[in-house]
Design an enzyme around this catalytic site. Sequence first.
Site, PDB file in Angstrom:
ATOM      1  N   LYS A  10       0.951  -1.311   0.089  1.00 20.28           N
ATOM      2  CA  LYS A  10       0.068  -0.009   0.017  1.00 20.28           C
ATOM      3  C   LYS A  10       0.846   1.359   0.096  1.00 20.28           C
ATOM      4  O   LYS A  10       0.756   2.152  -0.865  1.00 20.28           O
ATOM      5  CB  LYS A  10      -0.946   0.064   1.198  1.00 20.28           C
ATOM      6  N   ASN A  11       1.729   1.235   0.931  1.00 21.61           N
ATOM      7  CA  ASN A  11       2.559   2.481   0.860  1.00 21.61           C
ATOM      8  C   ASN A  11       3.665   2.862   0.054  1.00 21.61           C
ATOM      9  O   ASN A  11       4.368   3.767  -0.042  1.00 21.61           O
ATOM     10  CB  ASN A  11       3.204   2.561   2.483  1.00 21.61           C
ATOM     11  N   ARG A  66      -3.611   9.709   3.942  1.00 22.93           N
ATOM     12  CA  ARG A  66      -2.285  10.769   3.897  1.00 22.93           C
ATOM     13  C   ARG A  66      -1.919  11.164   2.491  1.00 22.93           C
ATOM     14  O   ARG A  66      -1.038  11.910   2.562  1.00 22.93           O
ATOM     15  CB  ARG A  66      -1.323  10.162   4.511  1.00 22.93           C
ATOM     16  N   CYS A  99      -4.907   7.316   9.827  1.00 25.60           N
ATOM     17  CA  CYS A  99      -5.293   6.453  11.043  1.00 25.60           C
ATOM     18  C   CYS A  99      -5.051   7.689  12.263  1.00 25.60           C
ATOM     19  O   CYS A  99      -4.195   8.393  12.050  1.00 25.60           O
ATOM     20  CB  CYS A  99      -4.264   5.318  11.380  1.00 25.60           C
ATOM     21  N   ARG A 102       0.293  13.621  13.759  1.00 22.76           N
ATOM     22  CA  ARG A 102       0.610  13.514  12.437  1.00 22.76           C
ATOM     23  C   ARG A 102       0.601  14.977  11.790  1.00 22.76           C
ATOM     24  O   ARG A 102      -0.136  14.845  10.768  1.00 22.76           O
ATOM     25  CB  ARG A 102      -0.231  12.478  11.755  1.00 22.76           C
ATOM     26  N   ASP A 150       4.730  -0.117  12.015  1.00 22.24           N
ATOM     27  CA  ASP A 150       3.357  -0.967  11.573  1.00 22.24           C
ATOM     28  C   ASP A 150       3.516  -2.399  12.109  1.00 22.24           C
ATOM     29  O   ASP A 150       2.610  -3.160  11.739  1.00 22.24           O
ATOM     30  CB  ASP A 150       3.377  -0.778  10.004  1.00 22.24           C
ATOM     31  N   VAL A 203       8.448   6.293  16.876  1.00 24.34           N
ATOM     32  CA  VAL A 203       7.891   6.776  15.681  1.00 24.34           C
ATOM     33  C   VAL A 203       6.699   7.815  16.138  1.00 24.34           C
ATOM     34  O   VAL A 203       6.460   8.974  15.278  1.00 24.34           O
ATOM     35  CB  VAL A 203       7.734   5.933  14.495  1.00 24.34           C
ATOM     36  N   ARG A 236      -8.696  -0.994   3.969  1.00 19.28           N
ATOM     37  CA  ARG A 236      -8.206   0.280   3.341  1.00 19.28           C
ATOM     38  C   ARG A 236      -6.950  -0.197   3.016  1.00 19.28           C
ATOM     39  O   ARG A 236      -6.130   0.365   2.004  1.00 19.28           O
ATOM     40  CB  ARG A 236      -7.809   1.180   4.499  1.00 19.28           C
TER      41      ARG A 236
HETATM   42  N1  EPU Z   1       6.199  14.004  11.529  1.00 20.27           N
HETATM   43  C1  EPU Z   1       6.121  15.311  11.890  1.00 20.27           C
HETATM   44  N2  EPU Z   1       5.989  16.492  10.933  1.00 20.27           N
HETATM   45  C2  EPU Z   1       5.985  16.047   9.588  1.00 20.27           C
HETATM   46  C3  EPU Z   1       5.955  14.751   9.045  1.00 20.27           C
HETATM   47  C4  EPU Z   1       5.876  13.830  10.135  1.00 20.27           C
HETATM   48  O1  EPU Z   1       6.146  15.613  13.147  1.00 20.27           O
HETATM   49  O2  EPU Z   1       5.801  17.061   8.630  1.00 20.27           O
HETATM   50  C5  EPU Z   1       6.031  13.167  12.492  1.00 20.27           C
HETATM   51  C6  EPU Z   1       4.736  12.183  12.711  1.00 20.27           C
HETATM   52  O3  EPU Z   1       3.922  12.988  13.471  1.00 20.27           O
HETATM   53  C7  EPU Z   1       5.339  10.938  13.377  1.00 20.27           C
HETATM   54  C8  EPU Z   1       6.782  10.907  12.540  1.00 20.27           C
HETATM   55  O4  EPU Z   1       7.185  12.132  12.048  1.00 20.27           O
HETATM   56  O5  EPU Z   1       5.345  11.070  14.597  1.00 20.27           O
HETATM   57  C9  EPU Z   1       6.580   9.856  11.307  1.00 20.27           C
HETATM   58  O6  EPU Z   1       6.031  10.341  10.277  1.00 20.27           O
HETATM   59  P1  EPU Z   1       6.104   9.893   8.729  1.00 20.27           P
HETATM   60  O7  EPU Z   1       6.036  11.352   7.966  1.00 20.27           O
HETATM   61  O8  EPU Z   1       7.049   8.989   8.829  1.00 20.27           O
HETATM   62  O9  EPU Z   1       4.847   9.109   8.538  1.00 20.27           O
HETATM   63  P2  EPU Z   1       3.659   9.161   7.286  1.00 20.27           P
HETATM   64  O10 EPU Z   1       4.353   9.490   5.906  1.00 20.27           O
HETATM   65  O11 EPU Z   1       2.663   9.967   7.686  1.00 20.27           O
HETATM   66  C10 EPU Z   1       3.785   6.503   6.774  1.00 20.27           C
HETATM   67  C11 EPU Z   1       3.225   5.473   6.727  1.00 20.27           C
HETATM   68  C12 EPU Z   1       2.578   4.970   7.904  1.00 20.27           C
HETATM   69  C13 EPU Z   1       3.888   4.502   8.734  1.00 20.27           C
HETATM   70  C14 EPU Z   1       4.937   5.531   8.657  1.00 20.27           C
HETATM   71  C15 EPU Z   1       6.049   5.287   9.277  1.00 20.27           C
HETATM   72  C16 EPU Z   1       1.953   6.107   4.390  1.00 20.27           C
HETATM   73  C17 EPU Z   1       0.704   6.395   3.680  1.00 20.27           C
HETATM   74  N3  EPU Z   1       1.817   5.929   5.833  1.00 20.27           N
HETATM   75  O12 EPU Z   1       3.373   7.598   7.356  1.00 20.27           O
HETATM   76  O13 EPU Z   1       1.832   3.792   7.571  1.00 20.27           O
HETATM   77  O14 EPU Z   1       3.344   4.277  10.035  1.00 20.27           O
HETATM   78  O15 EPU Z   1       5.162   6.300   7.447  1.00 20.27           O
HETATM   79  O16 EPU Z   1       6.678   4.272   8.616  1.00 20.27           O
HETATM   80  O17 EPU Z   1       2.884   5.718   3.825  1.00 20.27           O
HETATM   81  C18 EPU Z   1      -0.178   2.527   7.740  1.00 20.27           C
HETATM   82  O18 EPU Z   1       0.261   2.090   6.628  1.00 20.27           O
HETATM   83  O19 EPU Z   1      -0.968   2.023   8.373  1.00 20.27           O
HETATM   84  C19 EPU Z   1       0.644   3.615   8.141  1.00 20.27           C
HETATM   85  C20 EPU Z   1       0.171   4.355   9.300  1.00 20.27           C
END
Ligand code: EPU
Length: 433
Positions: A24-25, A94, A118, A123, A306, A328, A414
């Site tokens: 998915k990601n 996202r 989620c 986030r 995850d 994380v 999802r």
């Molecule tokens: N963060 C910030 N500011 C930002 C961006 C991130 O503070 O501008 C913080 C977040 O709040 C979090 C941490 O940094 O505490 C990591 O966030 P990240 O940006 O890495 O996560 P993401 O891109 O929103 C993706 C996956 C998540 C997965 C995380 C970590 C997707 C669509 N989602 O989220 O997957 O947990 O990376 O590997 O790729 C899932 O698939 O169920 C899922 C939640």
Amino acid sequence: MSPRHLSITGGTPLKGEVRVSGAKNAATKELVASLLTSEPVTLTNVPNIGDVEVTLAMLKHLGAKVTRTGGRVTVHASKLKTFAVTEAFSRKNRIPILLLGPLLARFGKAKIPALGGCKIGARPVDFHVEALRKMGATIDCNGVYVASAPDGLKGAVIELPFPSVGATENVMLAAVLAKGTTVIQNAAVEPEIVDLAKLLQGMGAIISLDVNRTWVIEGVESLHGAKHRVIPDRIEAASFAVAAAVTGGDVTIKDAQQEDMLSFLNALRRVGVPFDVQEDGIRVRGPARLDATTLETDVHPGFMTDWQQPFVMLLTQAEGVSIVHETVYENRFGYAEALARMGANIQLHKECLGSKACRYKNKNQRHSAVIVGPTPLVAANIDIPDLRAGFSYLIAALIAQGTSKITGIEHVERGYENILGKLRRLGAKVKVT
Ligand code: EPU
């Protein structure tokens, strides 16, 4: 559509073969990348899941032509008709924020509604916004992100405060067509991002991964069409591995990739779960006894956040006291409450109960868990709150005594393709009413 009710009767070991779907990601980001060219981009191994549906609907809304046959999806964005993503796509997942880069490249402007996904923490997207500003975009946010870069984006040196997956992807998508070179330091290097980089390179981008979490991207004038196979989903693979182990089963997980799951497999070994890495997958069996362990989630190549929910589920059945420190997300143990209702002994703590202090030290967030096991589980009525927690509940129901009634399965759908079909084929007693 009326909500579906799921009944799962526990006690059957899962046995047989299951093939993991495309990640998915990776798939959702790669669909977004297809907007960076006016030529067709074909992806294979695209999972049939809710988040892909939403992403494709968004691309169509922007004017891209989409054709889909099974796992093969072609996106042809020869002409886009709008730079504005409507409210209808807000709060679903996202992905919309990642459209900033491609829309700025195509139109010099973009309008993106607030994000969903989620509920596992605050986030924010401040890293994304700051990075794109550094690349020359003007971005205002008042519930809707309004961005413009009339003269195009320019390369910049960006040091992320944390190796965020989404921020790294956003900058990457913006940088491939920017003027000059972009360097992303302290970047995320998850296999899904490497897969995105492979697609972008196939489309004509100049992109390399340097030492110390650094991506270097030399902007090019234009990108062309490409074909790309989405990598297998290592979160789904780990979820099935846990389900196999904890039910005392024997499951071969086809397409599971050892190189993307090293830290997960190490954790399985530490708790005593036997596995064999085979040519086209990984076979996992239930051990006679599971041992407690301590672990910390981290960015890649660490133990991914995850994997944490299914693994905690496994630890409820391990002998002794286990400790899991989530570094994380600040709030990713919400699901523990329902597991506790089923009989699990999980206590949450605000302290960093790991080998190192994390960003959430002294932040008053319950981000460490102490799990005492083994505890027999009993069936319960559960409403699934989010994707990864959802799969953990399914696993809990698979080992619980009695029949659990579960709602909210759409959250799991999802992110997991044909999840109920796959579980049934492995022998799980699952009914939908
Ligand atoms: N963060 C910030 N500011 C930002 C961006 C991130 O503070 O501008 C913080 C977040 O709040 C979090 C941490 O940094 O505490 C990591 O966030 P990240 O940006 O890495 O996560 P993401 O891109 O929103 C993706 C996956 C998540 C997965 C995380 C970590 C997707 C669509 N989602 O989220 O997957 O947990 O990376 O590997 O790729 C899932 O698939 O169920 C899922 C939640």
